[in-house]
Design a protein around this motif. Structure first.
Motif, PDB file in Angstrom:
ATOM      1  N   PRO A 167       0.798  -7.637  -1.763  1.00 25.66           N
ATOM      2  CA  PRO A 167       0.938  -6.370  -1.043  1.00 25.66           C
ATOM      3  C   PRO A 167       1.429  -5.212  -1.905  1.00 25.66           C
ATOM      4  CG  PRO A 167       1.819  -8.160   0.267  1.00 25.66           C
ATOM      5  CD  PRO A 167       1.482  -8.751  -1.062  1.00 25.66           C
ATOM      6  N   GLY A 252       4.846  -1.942  -0.543  1.00 32.86           N
ATOM      7  CA  GLY A 252       4.332  -3.305  -0.501  1.00 32.86           C
ATOM      8  C   GLY A 252       5.399  -4.334  -0.840  1.00 32.86           C
ATOM      9  N   TRP A 256       6.650  -7.260   1.669  1.00 29.18           N
ATOM     10  CA  TRP A 256       6.618  -8.662   1.266  1.00 29.18           C
ATOM     11  C   TRP A 256       8.011  -9.288   1.363  1.00 29.18           C
ATOM     12  CZ3 TRP A 256       8.875 -11.259  -2.973  1.00 29.18           C
ATOM     13  CH2 TRP A 256       8.442 -12.582  -3.146  1.00 29.18           C
TER      14      TRP A 256
END
Length: 265
Positions: A167, A252, A256
């Motif tokens: 991500p 991201g 995560w």
């Protein structure tokens, strides 16, 4: 001050910004949106080098949390590292936090919190050579050998993306042009680290002890039990925290670490 910090951690309703007298305090506000499902602690205490970009990092990370509907607390008070206080958070970010920051009891609380399946994001100075051995092993760094200095401190090079499915990196090009104070280590990250990006040292200027060749990892993740750990060596300059590609990478990483995206651990 510590009592106020602990009370705030329980409510997540205000800003905690205790700082040592020699440190420039970071100012931010915790988000209070009623639909918040995650809480993130942005920890910026420094017992070694203090980066001028820390306020920029706090603003960027707080904005990302707000956009996700998460609550964010920025603090420099290690008194928050108790089982009861840490239980209020899903993700902890060390935003260029440097030095030996936690007592033995605080370390135990932190490690237990992480092993329970929470997420930790360490950024730039949070991976330099000022940290105790247990912490460096946890995030996965090899022995720190420094970074170029003088006119070579900031160089523009290419980051080679080795994994664009994570991500944090799926939006990045295979070769990402970037200007940074590039950290170096005597060895690559520990064997169980999943390297996302490394530096292409071609044409760059490093001291012999800083040359790592194709093992010059800069962004990776690893598991500590069920805990998710993400490290990025990027972020020395203030403008880094306003760069769209970098900010998206941070988003991201938070997703995560907070188990809202991606796999692992």
């Amino acid at each position: 001050m510590r009592g106020a910090a602990l009370a705030l951690a329980a409510s997540l309703a205000a800003t905690i910004v205790p700082a040592a007298a020699q440190q420039a305090p970071v100012q931010t506000q915790a988000t209070t949106r009623p639909d918040a499902r995650r809480a993130v602690l942005i920890f910026t205490k420094t017992a070694a080098f203090r980066h001028d970009s820390i306020p920029d990092a706090v603003r960027a990370l707080s904005d990302l949390a707000e956009k996700r509907g998460w609550r964010a607390v920025a603090s420099e008070d290690s008194a928050l590292f108790t089982p009861d206080s840490l239980a209020r958070f899903d993700v902890i970010v060390f935003a260029s936090a440097t030095g030996d920051l936690l007592s033995a009891e605080q370390r135990q609380a932190f490690e237990s919190w992480l092993a329970a399946g929470h997420g930790f994001v360490a950024l730039h100075g949070a991976g330099d050579g000022s940290h105790p051995d247990w912490y460096s092993r946890m995030i996965g760094t090899g022995p720190y050998t420094g970074h170029p200095g003088g006119a070579d401190q900031f160089q523009t090079g290419n980051l080679i993306l080795l994994d664009r499915t994570h991500p944090a990196t799926r939006h990045l090009p295979r070769r990402w042009r970037w200007t940074e104070e590039y950290y170096a280590y005597a060895s690559p990250p520990r064997a169980d680290a999943h390297i996302l990006a490394r530096l292409d040292e071609t044409g760059m200027r490093f001291e012999p002890k800083q040359v790592m060749g194709d093992r010059h990892a800069l962004i990776w993740w690893r598991c500590e039990g069920r805990g998710r750990i993400f490290y990025s060596a990027l972020g020395h300059r203030g403008e880094t925290w306003r760069d769209p590609a970098h900010v998206r990478m941070l988003d991201g990483a938070l997703a995560w670490a907070g188990r809202k995206a991606g796999k692992g651990c």
